[in-house]
Motif scaffolding. Sequence first.
Motif, short mmCIF file in Angstrom:
data_model
loop_
_atom_site.label_atom_id
_atom_site.label_comp_id
_atom_site.label_asym_id
_atom_site.label_seq_id
_atom_site.Cartn_x
_atom_site.Cartn_y
_atom_site.Cartn_z
N ASP A 136 0.70 -1.22 0.04
CA ASP A 136 0.10 0.15 -0.08
C ASP A 136 0.90 1.32 0.02
N LYS A 137 0.70 2.12 -0.95
CA LYS A 137 1.78 3.33 -1.14
C LYS A 137 1.42 4.41 -0.29
N ARG A 138 0.50 4.25 0.46
CA ARG A 138 -0.03 5.48 1.16
C ARG A 138 0.86 5.70 2.42
N VAL A 139 1.20 6.87 2.93
CA VAL A 139 2.12 7.29 3.89
C VAL A 139 1.40 7.00 5.12
N LEU A 140 2.14 6.21 6.26
CA LEU A 140 1.42 5.84 7.45
C LEU A 140 1.80 7.02 8.50
N GLY A 141 0.80 7.65 9.02
CA GLY A 141 0.93 8.65 9.81
C GLY A 141 0.43 8.17 11.47
N LEU A 142 1.65 8.21 12.31
CA LEU A 142 1.21 7.68 13.61
C LEU A 142 1.29 8.99 14.33
N VAL A 143 0.27 9.57 14.38
CA VAL A 143 0.17 11.20 14.86
C VAL A 143 -0.75 11.39 16.41
N GLY A 144 -0.38 12.33 17.15
CA GLY A 144 -0.88 12.52 18.31
C GLY A 144 0.11 12.89 19.50
N PRO A 145 -0.56 13.14 20.85
CA PRO A 145 0.10 13.58 21.79
C PRO A 145 1.13 12.78 22.19
N CYS A 146 2.21 13.34 22.85
CA CYS A 146 3.23 12.63 23.48
C CYS A 146 2.97 11.79 24.63
N SER A 147 1.82 12.32 25.35
CA SER A 147 1.49 11.58 26.24
C SER A 147 -0.10 12.01 26.59
N ILE A 148 -1.12 10.98 27.09
CA ILE A 148 -2.32 11.31 27.50
C ILE A 148 -2.36 12.04 28.89
N HIS A 149 -2.83 13.14 29.25
CA HIS A 149 -3.02 13.22 30.56
C HIS A 149 -4.57 13.81 30.75
N ASN A 150 -5.26 14.04 29.85
CA ASN A 150 -6.63 14.64 30.05
C ASN A 150 -7.37 13.69 28.88
N VAL A 151 -8.58 12.85 29.63
CA VAL A 151 -9.14 12.26 28.57
C VAL A 151 -10.07 12.78 27.73
N ASP A 152 -10.82 13.98 28.29
CA ASP A 152 -11.64 14.83 27.28
C ASP A 152 -10.89 15.29 26.18
N SER A 153 -9.67 15.82 26.34
CA SER A 153 -8.94 16.43 25.59
C SER A 153 -8.29 15.60 24.55
N ALA A 154 -7.97 14.20 24.82
CA ALA A 154 -7.80 13.20 24.01
C ALA A 154 -8.94 12.83 23.01
N LEU A 155 -10.06 12.54 23.63
CA LEU A 155 -11.27 12.31 22.99
C LEU A 155 -11.67 13.60 21.90
N GLU A 156 -11.34 14.82 22.29
CA GLU A 156 -11.53 15.97 21.27
C GLU A 156 -10.71 15.69 19.99
N TYR A 157 -9.29 15.45 20.47
CA TYR A 157 -8.42 15.47 19.34
C TYR A 157 -8.69 14.29 18.58
N ALA A 158 -9.17 13.09 19.16
CA ALA A 158 -9.48 11.93 18.25
C ALA A 158 -10.47 12.28 17.13
N LYS A 159 -11.51 12.78 17.72
CA LYS A 159 -12.68 13.39 16.77
C LYS A 159 -12.13 14.34 15.67
N LYS A 160 -11.21 15.04 15.98
CA LYS A 160 -10.80 15.98 14.70
C LYS A 160 -9.82 15.12 13.97
N LEU A 161 -8.87 14.23 14.51
CA LEU A 161 -8.05 13.55 13.87
C LEU A 161 -8.94 12.49 12.91
N ASN A 162 -10.17 11.96 13.13
CA ASN A 162 -10.79 11.20 12.59
C ASN A 162 -11.49 12.00 11.46
N ASP A 163 -11.72 12.84 11.61
CA ASP A 163 -12.43 13.67 10.47
C ASP A 163 -11.11 13.89 9.43
N LEU A 164 -10.06 14.45 10.03
CA LEU A 164 -8.82 14.50 9.02
C LEU A 164 -8.56 13.11 8.11
N ARG A 165 -8.69 12.01 8.91
CA ARG A 165 -8.26 10.78 8.31
C ARG A 165 -9.13 10.58 6.99
#
Length: 197
Positions: free
Chosen positions: A55-84
């Motif tokens: 598969d010639k697509r680029v694999l992007g493993l992206v996100g925060p260095c660590s999870i410290h706030n679950v709500d912020s992580a979920l907000e990030y996940a929703k935005k990343l899923n839209d971008l995906r």
Amino acid sequence: MNEDLLKQLRNTRVKYMKHLITPEEIREKIVATDQMGENVLESRKTITNIIHGGDKRVLGLVGPCSIHNVDSALEYAKKLNDLREEVKDTMYLAMRVYPEKPRTTIGWEGLIPEPDMDGHANYNKGLTLTRKLMCDISAMGLPITMEILGDRSIQYYDELLSHGSIGARTVESMPQRKVCTLLSMPLGLKNSTEGNI
């Protein structure tokens, strides 16, 4: 050996002990669905195919260095899923969900050991928050990647991971590499802290 002598020989630096929730207990409490499992299987195949060049697509493993706030992580996940969805023809994205931090010296060790960020360990709370977060992200269909730090915590959520990695502080650890040989997802190995490849 008598009990008084044992107390002088064992756990002399331990203030208290607490029952650690088992992987089975937490899986019964926070259940992963068949759909989540199907998504993970498909994403593992896709990531493996990208790594091997099929598969010639680029694999992007992206996100925060660590999870410290679950709500912020979920907000990030929703935005990343839209971008995906937007970049799906050229990139395949997975979210970094790192609930533990390897430490070269000292510092906060992550959501699992210290979820309240107050200097006190609470593994049961941290493992529960992590499992719930991973199930919520997985329910979106967003693949999850994380750094594998040990053989214990991985058992609480390994079926939710699409990819894993060994970081710079642990890549030279023989026990760490042995743990990774048992895992069912594609893995990446980082270069060491010296920077050598």
